[in-house]
Write a protein that holds these residues in place. Structure first.
Motif, PDB file in Angstrom:
ATOM      1  N   ASP A  32       0.704  -1.195  -0.046  1.00 54.18           N
ATOM      2  CA  ASP A  32      -0.048   0.166   0.102  1.00 54.18           C
ATOM      3  C   ASP A  32       0.890   1.235  -0.060  1.00 54.18           C
ATOM      4  OD1 ASP A  32      -2.259  -1.300   0.047  1.00 54.18           O
ATOM      5  OD2 ASP A  32      -2.365  -1.531   2.171  1.00 54.18           O
ATOM      6  N   GLY A  33       2.333   0.983  -0.081  1.00 56.18           N
ATOM      7  CA  GLY A  33       3.060   2.289  -0.071  1.00 56.18           C
ATOM      8  C   GLY A  33       3.270   2.614   1.238  1.00 56.18           C
ATOM      9  N   ILE A  34       4.123   3.814   1.342  1.00 51.53           N
ATOM     10  CA  ILE A  34       4.561   4.210   2.881  1.00 51.53           C
ATOM     11  C   ILE A  34       3.353   5.448   3.289  1.00 51.53           C
ATOM     12  CG2 ILE A  34       7.038   4.057   2.147  1.00 51.53           C
ATOM     13  CD1 ILE A  34       7.286   6.942   1.726  1.00 51.53           C
ATOM     14  N   GLY A  35       2.462   5.558   2.535  1.00 54.70           N
ATOM     15  CA  GLY A  35       1.455   6.561   2.941  1.00 54.70           C
ATOM     16  C   GLY A  35       1.420   7.961   2.759  1.00 54.70           C
ATOM     17  N   ILE A  36       2.305   8.342   1.572  1.00 57.37           N
ATOM     18  CA  ILE A  36       2.212   9.768   1.027  1.00 57.37           C
ATOM     19  C   ILE A  36       1.080  10.173   0.328  1.00 57.37           C
ATOM     20  CG2 ILE A  36       3.536  11.223  -0.565  1.00 57.37           C
ATOM     21  CD1 ILE A  36       6.184   9.914  -0.161  1.00 57.37           C
ATOM     22  N   ALA A  37       0.342   9.073  -0.200  1.00 53.23           N
ATOM     23  CA  ALA A  37      -0.827   9.321  -1.066  1.00 53.23           C
ATOM     24  C   ALA A  37      -1.967   9.713  -0.133  1.00 53.23           C
ATOM     25  CB  ALA A  37      -1.137   8.282  -1.841  1.00 53.23           C
ATOM     26  N   ASN A  38      -1.921   9.437   1.319  1.00 52.06           N
ATOM     27  CA  ASN A  38      -2.834   9.726   2.109  1.00 52.06           C
ATOM     28  C   ASN A  38      -2.954  11.254   2.668  1.00 52.06           C
ATOM     29  OD1 ASN A  38      -4.999   8.706   3.552  1.00 52.06           O
ATOM     30  ND2 ASN A  38      -3.787   9.277   5.631  1.00 52.06           N
ATOM     31  N   LEU A  39      -1.802  12.204   2.114  1.00 47.66           N
ATOM     32  CA  LEU A  39      -1.735  13.380   2.734  1.00 47.66           C
ATOM     33  C   LEU A  39      -2.728  14.273   2.223  1.00 47.66           C
ATOM     34  CD1 LEU A  39       2.352  14.064   2.254  1.00 47.66           C
ATOM     35  CD2 LEU A  39       0.936  14.025   4.288  1.00 47.66           C
ATOM     36  N   PRO A  40      -3.502  14.112   1.085  1.00 45.65           N
ATOM     37  CA  PRO A  40      -4.563  14.833   0.685  1.00 45.65           C
ATOM     38  C   PRO A  40      -5.709  14.461   1.606  1.00 45.65           C
ATOM     39  CG  PRO A  40      -3.836  13.871  -1.102  1.00 45.65           C
ATOM     40  CD  PRO A  40      -3.115  13.477  -0.181  1.00 45.65           C
TER      41      PRO A  40
END
Length: 380
Positions: A3-11
């Motif tokens: 799921d990646g490191i979570g950068i995409a959750n910043l928005p």
């Protein structure tokens, strides 16, 4: 699959923070009285933010000759999101025979908000900053169908360099569609010829849909507006916001009748964040840079003594002084003429006396000569 490191959750985090804190938006309306500024604001935000005005009284204030600044605030909520709305109205603008410098209080107010925010940023504690910087300015153009007045051009030039200027044609239902389109073309030509800066929605080269929407917004400027908070029934039975005439109903949200929906989309639905951001990054930064180039850190702003009210008082005093000087000069000339007349009279009297003395001297010479002759005859 990772799921990646979570950068995409910043928005999502940003959305949560924004939802919690809400937003504030400040809009200014400028234009002559009776063009529907109050009605449009109430129609835009679907609530009575501005109370209706009694325009019958505006003619009783002709001696004031000053543009006022009124600030109205409201807290709006939609689907759990809160926004603090500030409306800055400018009653008195353009309502007088002599409108010279009537834009000065408006320009000063805009600059003062930038100045106030800049001063607050320079303080040690900056959590409770008061921010009344104008994010959008709706300039109401009278639907004359001819061209912009010199007053419109002058203030739009000054506003365009300080705020996101959005020109609107008020009461578009008073013009036929052909005349309205022609009037829009004339205004766009004047704006381009005079170098007036108006707000242009940003075009995203990576999103053609967004870019097309922005181009449509740019193409319809200035927005033609019909404002109404009244519910009316159309001939086909629909209940809409609009104005009812003998020939039919002018609908506020009908894009065949006016550009209200496009303007609302520009201000609220699509570009509110860009209006706020461009105010911060462009207009405020331009003001801040200009001030920092001419002032030392913490140095107060030099106030210009060009308030129209004080200028009129100064002109009145100058006029009174001039009249008093003329009155004194007139009295001095009368006194001078009196002295000249008195001098002439005394000179004339002196000449008469001198002539009389000359005559007496001549008689004395004759008498003396006669006696001398008589005495000589007697001795012989």
């Amino acid at each position: 699959m990772s799921d990646g490191i979570g950068i995409a959750n910043l928005p999502n985090q940003r959305h949560k923070i924004t939802s919690q804190h809400g937003a504030h938006f400040t809009i200014m309306v400028v234009g002559e009285s009776g063009l529907g500024k109050t009605t449009l604001i109430n129609t835009l935000f679907a609530t009575e933010i501005c109370a209706p005005r009694n325009y019958r009284q505006r003619f009783a204030k002709q001696l004031d000759k000053t543009t006022e600044i009124e600030i109205l605030k409201a807290d709006l909520e939609e689907r759990g999101f809160n926004i603090k709305l500030t409306v800055v109205d400018t009653p008195g603008f353009g309502d007088y025979v002599n409108n010279r410098d009537s834009w000065t209080p408006i320009i000063d107010f805009i600059d003062d908000q930038h100045e106030s925010y800049m001063r607050q940023e320079q303080q040690p504690h900056r959590k409770e900053k008061q921010d009344l910087r104008i994010h959008a300015c709706l300039y109401f153009v009278k639907p004359t169908g001819t061209t912009l007045k010199p007053l419109d051009v002058e203030i739009m030039k000054r506003l365009g360099t300080r705020v996101n200027l959005i020109p609107v044609i008020a009461k578009a239902d008073t013009m036929v569609p052909e005349d309205l389109l022609n009037f829009k073309t004339i205004i766009r030509e004047v704006v381009a010829a005079q170098g007036i800066k108006v707000y242009a929605p940003p075009i995203d080269p990576e999103d053609e849909t967004v870019s097309e929407h922005a181009r449509i917004m740019q193409s319809v400027m200035p927005f033609s507006i019909i404002g109404s908070t009244q519910d009316v029934t159309t001939p086909d039975g629909r209940v809409v916001k609009g104005r009812e005439y003998l020939w039919g109903v002018a609908e506020v949200e009908n894009e065949d009748h006016c550009d209200f929906k496009k303007l609302r989309s520009l201000l609220i639905r699509s570009y509110m964040l860009d209006l706020i951001t461009s105010t911060e990054e462009n207009h405020y930064e331009a003001y801040r840079l200009a001030q920092m180039e001419t002032r030392k850190f913490g140095e107060p702003k030099v106030r210009k003594l060009d308030n129209p009210k004080y200028r009129e008082e100064e002109e009145m005093l100058r006029k009174r002084f001039t009249e008093q000087v003329k009155l004194e000069e007139s009295r001095f000339r009368q006194w001078e003429q009196h002295l000249i007349a008195e001098r002439d009279r005394l000179n004339k009297d002196l000449e008469q006396a001198h002539t009389a003395i000359k005559a007496l001297e001549a008689e004395l010479d004759q008498v003396a000569a006669y006696h001398r002759q008589g005495g000589t005859v007697g001795r012989r």
